[in-house]
Design a protein around this motif. Sequence first.
Motif, PDB file in Angstrom:
ATOM      1  N   LEU A 184     -19.292  11.845 -54.984  1.00  0.00           N
ATOM      2  CA  LEU A 184     -20.481  12.039 -55.538  1.00  0.00           C
ATOM      3  C   LEU A 184     -21.241  10.874 -56.483  1.00  0.00           C
ATOM      4  CD1 LEU A 184     -20.145  15.799 -56.814  1.00  0.00           C
ATOM      5  CD2 LEU A 184     -21.369  14.995 -54.709  1.00  0.00           C
ATOM      6  N   GLY A 185     -20.098  10.039 -56.816  1.00  0.00           N
ATOM      7  CA  GLY A 185     -20.555   8.780 -57.916  1.00  0.00           C
ATOM      8  C   GLY A 185     -19.251   7.860 -58.071  1.00  0.00           C
ATOM      9  N   ILE A 236      -9.814  15.682 -62.354  1.00  0.00           N
ATOM     10  CA  ILE A 236     -10.872  15.294 -61.702  1.00  0.00           C
ATOM     11  C   ILE A 236     -10.984  15.589 -60.347  1.00  0.00           C
ATOM     12  CG2 ILE A 236     -12.639  13.374 -60.669  1.00  0.00           C
ATOM     13  CD1 ILE A 236     -11.409  11.609 -63.147  1.00  0.00           C
ATOM     14  N   PRO A 237     -11.753  16.737 -59.662  1.00  0.00           N
ATOM     15  CA  PRO A 237     -11.478  17.337 -58.354  1.00  0.00           C
ATOM     16  C   PRO A 237     -11.864  16.004 -57.376  1.00  0.00           C
ATOM     17  CG  PRO A 237     -13.056  18.671 -59.886  1.00  0.00           C
ATOM     18  CD  PRO A 237     -12.871  17.431 -60.698  1.00  0.00           C
ATOM     19  N   ILE A 289     -17.990  10.853 -47.715  1.00  0.00           N
ATOM     20  CA  ILE A 289     -16.960   9.661 -48.031  1.00  0.00           C
ATOM     21  C   ILE A 289     -16.831   9.599 -49.551  1.00  0.00           C
ATOM     22  CG2 ILE A 289     -16.572   7.356 -47.685  1.00  0.00           C
ATOM     23  CD1 ILE A 289     -18.312   7.309 -45.102  1.00  0.00           C
ATOM     24  N   SER A 290     -15.613   9.624 -49.861  1.00  0.00           N
ATOM     25  CA  SER A 290     -14.990   9.136 -51.002  1.00  0.00           C
ATOM     26  C   SER A 290     -14.808   7.730 -51.122  1.00  0.00           C
ATOM     27  CB  SER A 290     -13.811   9.962 -51.337  1.00  0.00           C
ATOM     28  OG  SER A 290     -13.812  11.381 -51.564  1.00  0.00           O
ATOM     29  N   LYS A 291     -15.260   7.269 -52.443  1.00  0.00           N
ATOM     30  CA  LYS A 291     -14.943   5.903 -52.759  1.00  0.00           C
ATOM     31  C   LYS A 291     -14.050   5.906 -53.836  1.00  0.00           C
ATOM     32  CE  LYS A 291     -19.124   3.628 -50.717  1.00  0.00           C
ATOM     33  NZ  LYS A 291     -20.359   2.916 -51.041  1.00  0.00           N
ATOM     34  N   ASP A 324     -16.479  20.687 -60.668  1.00  0.00           N
ATOM     35  CA  ASP A 324     -17.167  19.460 -60.467  1.00  0.00           C
ATOM     36  C   ASP A 324     -18.597  19.678 -61.022  1.00  0.00           C
ATOM     37  OD1 ASP A 324     -15.546  18.977 -58.529  1.00  0.00           O
ATOM     38  OD2 ASP A 324     -16.768  19.217 -56.767  1.00  0.00           O
ATOM     39  N   LYS A 325     -19.066  21.160 -61.303  1.00  0.00           N
ATOM     40  CA  LYS A 325     -20.245  21.317 -61.917  1.00  0.00           C
ATOM     41  C   LYS A 325     -20.138  21.226 -63.470  1.00  0.00           C
ATOM     42  CE  LYS A 325     -21.496  24.857 -58.615  1.00  0.00           C
ATOM     43  NZ  LYS A 325     -21.677  26.492 -58.448  1.00  0.00           N
ATOM     44  N   LYS A 326     -18.942  21.496 -63.993  1.00  0.00           N
ATOM     45  CA  LYS A 326     -18.792  21.040 -65.305  1.00  0.00           C
ATOM     46  C   LYS A 326     -18.667  19.501 -65.924  1.00  0.00           C
ATOM     47  CE  LYS A 326     -15.844  25.282 -66.606  1.00  0.00           C
ATOM     48  NZ  LYS A 326     -14.541  25.572 -66.869  1.00  0.00           N
TER      49      LYS A 326
END
Length: 374
Positions: free
Chosen positions: A85-86, A78-79, A109-111, A367-369
């Motif tokens: 993004l979610g 997982i990038p 920001i990463s969560k 990410d796109k995949k």
Amino acid sequence: MKFQSIQKIDFLDDLIYQEEESFKWTEEKISEVQLKLIKEAFEYHYEHCQGYRMYCKKMGIEPCDVNSIDDLCRIPLIPSTMFKLGDILSCDMNEVVKVCQSSGTQGSISKVYRDEKTLNRFLGSIQTSIDQVIEIDDAFCVNLGPSTKEAGDLWFSYAISVVDMIFPTEYFVVDGVFYPDKAYQKLNDMLDEYESLVLIGAPVMFYDLINYMEENKLSFSNSEKLYFITAGGWKRFEGKSIPRDEFIKLIQKYFIGAKTENFRDILNLVELNTIMPECECHIKHIVPWVKVIILDPVTLNPVSDGEIGLIAYLDPTTVSYPGFILTDDFGKIVINNNCQCGRSGIGLEIIRRVNKVESRGCALKIDKKYAKTN
């Protein structure tokens, strides 16, 4: 449910909390433990994280495809940008005890959501790494950052604040304000009471402390017993950044007698459930149950030891999210079981971050995949 083992792996928790020589394992034991734990973690997250399972199916990889140490490199990564993004979860949201946020220095920001077991394993990893790599006994810690309570969800500040579970600690950022005068005075007060003193913080905080000492014509003698632990890099203060060797010499100018081997840097990122501490040879060591893979940024295939590429981690200690992370850091493996300090396992060097142009050409293509499956 078929795969429940990661929540009940007494073996893994014994390694984190009780193993006394984690950094002296043989290469054979490292491979054996990594295969067992990472395979089980992959099975668990494949079963419990719907988005990750869809991603794996799209990549054509299932848990039954992972049967050897070489197969671990096939586990879909997982990038780190996906955490911006979610929500990525392998547990119910009501099981989350801490929402861990990155500093957002690149604009977002990463969560990362941690349940109790995941967070406790992170804390145990800190204890193991400091005990077995930095090896400090009977110390008082002067923390140039905020307390755990004041750090809140900001992961960097939280991660360095929890040294209070290892050493008696006092903090010198209060209500967002740094007090270098009080930090300097506390070092003086504690000098004769403890065998060692630990000074910890981001490099810029050390820089501000030195500026205070210079402005007030102060220096600190008897610095042989001090350990200087930096973490986090310069981040938003790149204009103040100086090379590591110059940074150490600057500190030694004001802390008379400070030993070069007592300068240690610690690496962590919000998605990784451990820290990477430096040994006395200034090599960053990774706990042996975490597998590090260096990938070619174009092909995303593993490169040989010593070659530069994107850093990926396979971390089996996470329960609340899949710990199979492709970072936006370039680095290389500099030590593989033969560090001069006598420790085994992987030694890692971080070269630089992926820039925006490069990220569009390498990490983001994954990410796109992944995004298409959600």
